[in-house]
Design an enzyme around this catalytic site. Sequence first.
Site, PDB file in Angstrom:
ATOM      1  N   PRO A  24       0.851  -1.122   0.141  1.00  0.00           N
ATOM      2  CA  PRO A  24       0.046  -0.113  -0.117  1.00  0.00           C
ATOM      3  C   PRO A  24       0.820   1.269  -0.099  1.00  0.00           C
ATOM      4  O   PRO A  24       1.789   1.427   0.606  1.00  0.00           O
ATOM      5  CB  PRO A  24      -0.637  -0.121   1.298  1.00  0.00           C
ATOM      6  CG  PRO A  24      -0.835  -1.493   1.707  1.00  0.00           C
ATOM      7  CD  PRO A  24       0.316  -2.277   1.183  1.00  0.00           C
ATOM      8  N   ASN A  25       0.368   2.279  -0.787  1.00  0.00           N
ATOM      9  CA  ASN A  25       0.783   3.818  -0.868  1.00  0.00           C
ATOM     10  C   ASN A  25       2.280   3.762  -1.627  1.00  0.00           C
ATOM     11  O   ASN A  25       2.691   4.680  -1.722  1.00  0.00           O
ATOM     12  CB  ASN A  25       1.050   4.216   0.469  1.00  0.00           C
ATOM     13  CG  ASN A  25      -0.467   4.225   1.181  1.00  0.00           C
ATOM     14  OD1 ASN A  25      -1.378   4.776   0.278  1.00  0.00           O
ATOM     15  ND2 ASN A  25      -0.715   3.909   2.239  1.00  0.00           N
ATOM     16  N   ARG A  32       5.243  11.059  -2.046  1.00  0.00           N
ATOM     17  CA  ARG A  32       5.028  10.882  -0.541  1.00  0.00           C
ATOM     18  C   ARG A  32       5.949  11.055   0.290  1.00  0.00           C
ATOM     19  O   ARG A  32       6.907  10.552   0.283  1.00  0.00           O
ATOM     20  CB  ARG A  32       4.520   9.233  -0.545  1.00  0.00           C
ATOM     21  CG  ARG A  32       4.118   8.771   0.667  1.00  0.00           C
ATOM     22  CD  ARG A  32       4.024   7.235   0.758  1.00  0.00           C
ATOM     23  NE  ARG A  32       3.630   6.837   1.930  1.00  0.00           N
ATOM     24  CZ  ARG A  32       3.966   5.497   2.579  1.00  0.00           C
ATOM     25  NH1 ARG A  32       4.423   4.609   1.729  1.00  0.00           N
ATOM     26  NH2 ARG A  32       3.412   5.195   3.632  1.00  0.00           N
ATOM     27  N   TYR A  37      10.910   9.155   2.266  1.00  0.00           N
ATOM     28  CA  TYR A  37      11.170   8.048   1.358  1.00  0.00           C
ATOM     29  C   TYR A  37      11.891   8.651   0.212  1.00  0.00           C
ATOM     30  O   TYR A  37      12.166   7.345  -0.499  1.00  0.00           O
ATOM     31  CB  TYR A  37       9.477   7.646   0.864  1.00  0.00           C
ATOM     32  CG  TYR A  37       8.883   7.000   2.188  1.00  0.00           C
ATOM     33  CD1 TYR A  37       8.915   6.010   2.926  1.00  0.00           C
ATOM     34  CD2 TYR A  37       7.632   7.734   2.545  1.00  0.00           C
ATOM     35  CE1 TYR A  37       8.218   5.328   3.928  1.00  0.00           C
ATOM     36  CE2 TYR A  37       6.780   7.118   3.642  1.00  0.00           C
ATOM     37  CZ  TYR A  37       7.324   5.975   4.413  1.00  0.00           C
ATOM     38  OH  TYR A  37       6.596   5.608   5.247  1.00  0.00           O
ATOM     39  N   ASN A  89       8.438  -5.063  -0.124  1.00  0.00           N
ATOM     40  CA  ASN A  89       8.006  -3.987   0.666  1.00  0.00           C
ATOM     41  C   ASN A  89       6.698  -3.997   1.026  1.00  0.00           C
ATOM     42  O   ASN A  89       5.866  -3.551   0.135  1.00  0.00           O
ATOM     43  CB  ASN A  89       8.531  -2.538   0.349  1.00  0.00           C
ATOM     44  CG  ASN A  89       8.610  -1.437   1.005  1.00  0.00           C
ATOM     45  OD1 ASN A  89       7.731  -1.662   2.235  1.00  0.00           O
ATOM     46  ND2 ASN A  89       9.016  -0.467   0.926  1.00  0.00           N
ATOM     47  N   ALA A  92       2.570  -0.549   5.188  1.00  0.00           N
ATOM     48  CA  ALA A  92       2.127  -0.466   6.542  1.00  0.00           C
ATOM     49  C   ALA A  92       1.767  -1.925   6.565  1.00  0.00           C
ATOM     50  O   ALA A  92       1.574  -2.054   8.027  1.00  0.00           O
ATOM     51  CB  ALA A  92       0.913   0.429   6.596  1.00  0.00           C
ATOM     52  N   HIS A  95       3.285  -4.282   9.401  1.00  0.00           N
ATOM     53  CA  HIS A  95       3.116  -4.211  10.944  1.00  0.00           C
ATOM     54  C   HIS A  95       1.495  -4.719  11.311  1.00  0.00           C
ATOM     55  O   HIS A  95       1.404  -4.998  12.633  1.00  0.00           O
ATOM     56  CB  HIS A  95       3.016  -2.724  11.342  1.00  0.00           C
ATOM     57  CG  HIS A  95       4.104  -1.890  10.903  1.00  0.00           C
ATOM     58  ND1 HIS A  95       5.492  -2.161  10.796  1.00  0.00           N
ATOM     59  CD2 HIS A  95       4.050  -0.922   9.695  1.00  0.00           C
ATOM     60  CE1 HIS A  95       6.183  -1.216  10.072  1.00  0.00           C
ATOM     61  NE2 HIS A  95       5.370  -0.527   9.659  1.00  0.00           N
ATOM     62  N   ASP A 102       1.797 -15.577   7.293  1.00  0.00           N
ATOM     63  CA  ASP A 102       1.339 -17.038   7.146  1.00  0.00           C
ATOM     64  C   ASP A 102       1.949 -17.533   5.709  1.00  0.00           C
ATOM     65  O   ASP A 102       2.337 -18.720   5.563  1.00  0.00           O
ATOM     66  CB  ASP A 102      -0.155 -17.217   7.333  1.00  0.00           C
ATOM     67  CG  ASP A 102      -0.537 -17.298   8.703  1.00  0.00           C
ATOM     68  OD1 ASP A 102       0.454 -17.131   9.398  1.00  0.00           O
ATOM     69  OD2 ASP A 102      -1.702 -17.457   8.924  1.00  0.00           O
ATOM     70  N   GLU A 113      12.649  -8.795   3.092  1.00  0.00           N
ATOM     71  CA  GLU A 113      12.001  -7.801   3.715  1.00  0.00           C
ATOM     72  C   GLU A 113      12.757  -6.411   3.323  1.00  0.00           C
ATOM     73  O   GLU A 113      13.987  -6.370   3.946  1.00  0.00           O
ATOM     74  CB  GLU A 113      11.624  -7.708   4.953  1.00  0.00           C
ATOM     75  CG  GLU A 113      10.673  -6.611   5.709  1.00  0.00           C
ATOM     76  CD  GLU A 113      10.614  -6.892   7.163  1.00  0.00           C
ATOM     77  OE1 GLU A 113      11.411  -7.658   7.865  1.00  0.00           O
ATOM     78  OE2 GLU A 113       9.444  -6.252   7.524  1.00  0.00           O
ATOM     79  N   HIS A 115      12.554  -2.146   3.430  1.00  0.00           N
ATOM     80  CA  HIS A 115      11.929  -0.679   3.596  1.00  0.00           C
ATOM     81  C   HIS A 115      12.871   0.447   3.322  1.00  0.00           C
ATOM     82  O   HIS A 115      13.845   0.512   3.483  1.00  0.00           O
ATOM     83  CB  HIS A 115      11.591  -0.725   5.124  1.00  0.00           C
ATOM     84  CG  HIS A 115      10.554  -1.773   5.779  1.00  0.00           C
ATOM     85  ND1 HIS A 115       9.214  -1.720   5.248  1.00  0.00           N
ATOM     86  CD2 HIS A 115      10.861  -2.774   6.478  1.00  0.00           C
ATOM     87  CE1 HIS A 115       8.813  -2.881   5.779  1.00  0.00           C
ATOM     88  NE2 HIS A 115       9.887  -3.497   6.494  1.00  0.00           N
ATOM     89  N   SER A 117      12.530   3.537   4.459  1.00  0.00           N
ATOM     90  CA  SER A 117      12.994   4.098   5.754  1.00  0.00           C
ATOM     91  C   SER A 117      13.360   3.135   6.858  1.00  0.00           C
ATOM     92  O   SER A 117      13.439   1.907   6.549  1.00  0.00           O
ATOM     93  CB  SER A 117      11.651   4.869   6.316  1.00  0.00           C
ATOM     94  OG  SER A 117      10.662   3.766   6.960  1.00  0.00           O
ATOM     95  N   ARG A 122      11.303   5.135  13.986  1.00  0.00           N
ATOM     96  CA  ARG A 122      10.179   5.873  13.535  1.00  0.00           C
ATOM     97  C   ARG A 122       9.082   5.614  14.862  1.00  0.00           C
ATOM     98  O   ARG A 122       9.585   5.252  15.989  1.00  0.00           O
ATOM     99  CB  ARG A 122       9.484   5.788  12.368  1.00  0.00           C
ATOM    100  CG  ARG A 122      10.700   5.859  10.930  1.00  0.00           C
ATOM    101  CD  ARG A 122       9.956   5.681   9.611  1.00  0.00           C
ATOM    102  NE  ARG A 122       8.822   6.473   9.357  1.00  0.00           N
ATOM    103  CZ  ARG A 122       8.049   6.263   8.590  1.00  0.00           C
ATOM    104  NH1 ARG A 122       8.234   5.234   7.746  1.00  0.00           N
ATOM    105  NH2 ARG A 122       7.096   7.142   8.362  1.00  0.00           N
ATOM    106  N   ARG A 126       5.402   1.122  14.163  1.00  0.00           N
ATOM    107  CA  ARG A 126       6.175   0.599  13.062  1.00  0.00           C
ATOM    108  C   ARG A 126       7.307  -0.231  13.672  1.00  0.00           C
ATOM    109  O   ARG A 126       8.089  -0.894  12.709  1.00  0.00           O
ATOM    110  CB  ARG A 126       6.718   1.833  12.231  1.00  0.00           C
ATOM    111  CG  ARG A 126       5.830   2.656  11.506  1.00  0.00           C
ATOM    112  CD  ARG A 126       6.438   3.670  10.720  1.00  0.00           C
ATOM    113  NE  ARG A 126       5.660   4.879  10.375  1.00  0.00           N
ATOM    114  CZ  ARG A 126       4.621   4.668   9.701  1.00  0.00           C
ATOM    115  NH1 ARG A 126       4.566   3.900   8.658  1.00  0.00           N
ATOM    116  NH2 ARG A 126       3.795   5.968   9.377  1.00  0.00           N
TER     117      ARG A 126
HETATM  118  C1  DQA Z   1       7.683   1.235   4.478  1.00  0.00           C
HETATM  119  C2  DQA Z   1       7.701   1.567   6.204  1.00  0.00           C
HETATM  120  C3  DQA Z   1       6.330   1.423   6.731  1.00  0.00           C
HETATM  121  O1  DQA Z   1       6.111   1.707   7.953  1.00  0.00           O
HETATM  122  C4  DQA Z   1       5.300   2.155   6.160  1.00  0.00           C
HETATM  123  O2  DQA Z   1       4.121   2.131   6.233  1.00  0.00           O
HETATM  124  C5  DQA Z   1       5.339   2.279   4.459  1.00  0.00           C
HETATM  125  C6  DQA Z   1       6.718   2.249   3.709  1.00  0.00           C
HETATM  126  C7  DQA Z   1       9.195   1.727   3.904  1.00  0.00           C
HETATM  127  O3  DQA Z   1       9.494   1.458   2.910  1.00  0.00           O
HETATM  128  O4  DQA Z   1       9.826   2.536   4.578  1.00  0.00           O
HETATM  129  O5  DQA Z   1       4.423   2.418   3.720  1.00  0.00           O
HETATM  130  O6  DQA Z   1       7.647   0.193   4.335  1.00  0.00           O
END
Ligand code: DQA
Length: 157
Positions: A24-25, A32, A37, A89, A92, A95, A102, A113, A115, A117, A122, A126
């Site tokens: 997401p996002n 953003r 980011y 990635n 959100a 978390h 699963d 994994e 990220h 950030s 943070r 998170r």
């Molecule tokens: C993220 C970190 C997450 O906490 C956040 O919700 C994101 C981006 C990152 O790439 O730093 O959407 O995954």
Amino acid sequence: MIKGDNILSEGTSSKKTVFVLNGPNLNLLGMREPEIYGSDTLDDIAGRLEDQAHDLNLEVDIRQSNHEGHLVDWLQEAAADNAQAVILNAGALTHTSIALHDVIKAIDVPVIEVHLSNPAAREEFRHKSLIAPVAKGTICGFGALGYQLALDAISKF
Ligand code: DQA
């Protein structure tokens, strides 16, 4: 090129594929919260990964969805396609998603994994990742470079 929801890979070459799944996002990267980011768009990141994959004799299949179930389907697809690895990635959902935890546990494909950030530095919400305990490893805090570091690591498996 980033694929959207419900677009399946064509899988015609003999190179091993690395799925690069974004939650997401992450379609909003570039505009953003750039102070957190960075200013690269997901297309910028995809272009660099495609060049890097070419040099490493790998294929990358880069996708983004705002929907948890699509990420679950794509992780299952990575296993069915015998992918080399997945770079994930989950945004959100990192978390919150027991479903992602699963499916990663259920499949035999290593998941890295990533990220942009450093979530540990943070907000407290998170700090917990449901992905980390089932991932092969985690790369965070290096901005867009994290995706390339993950692909480099995968090429050495
Ligand atoms: C993220 C970190 C997450 O906490 C956040 O919700 C994101 C981006 C990152 O790439 O730093 O959407 O995954």
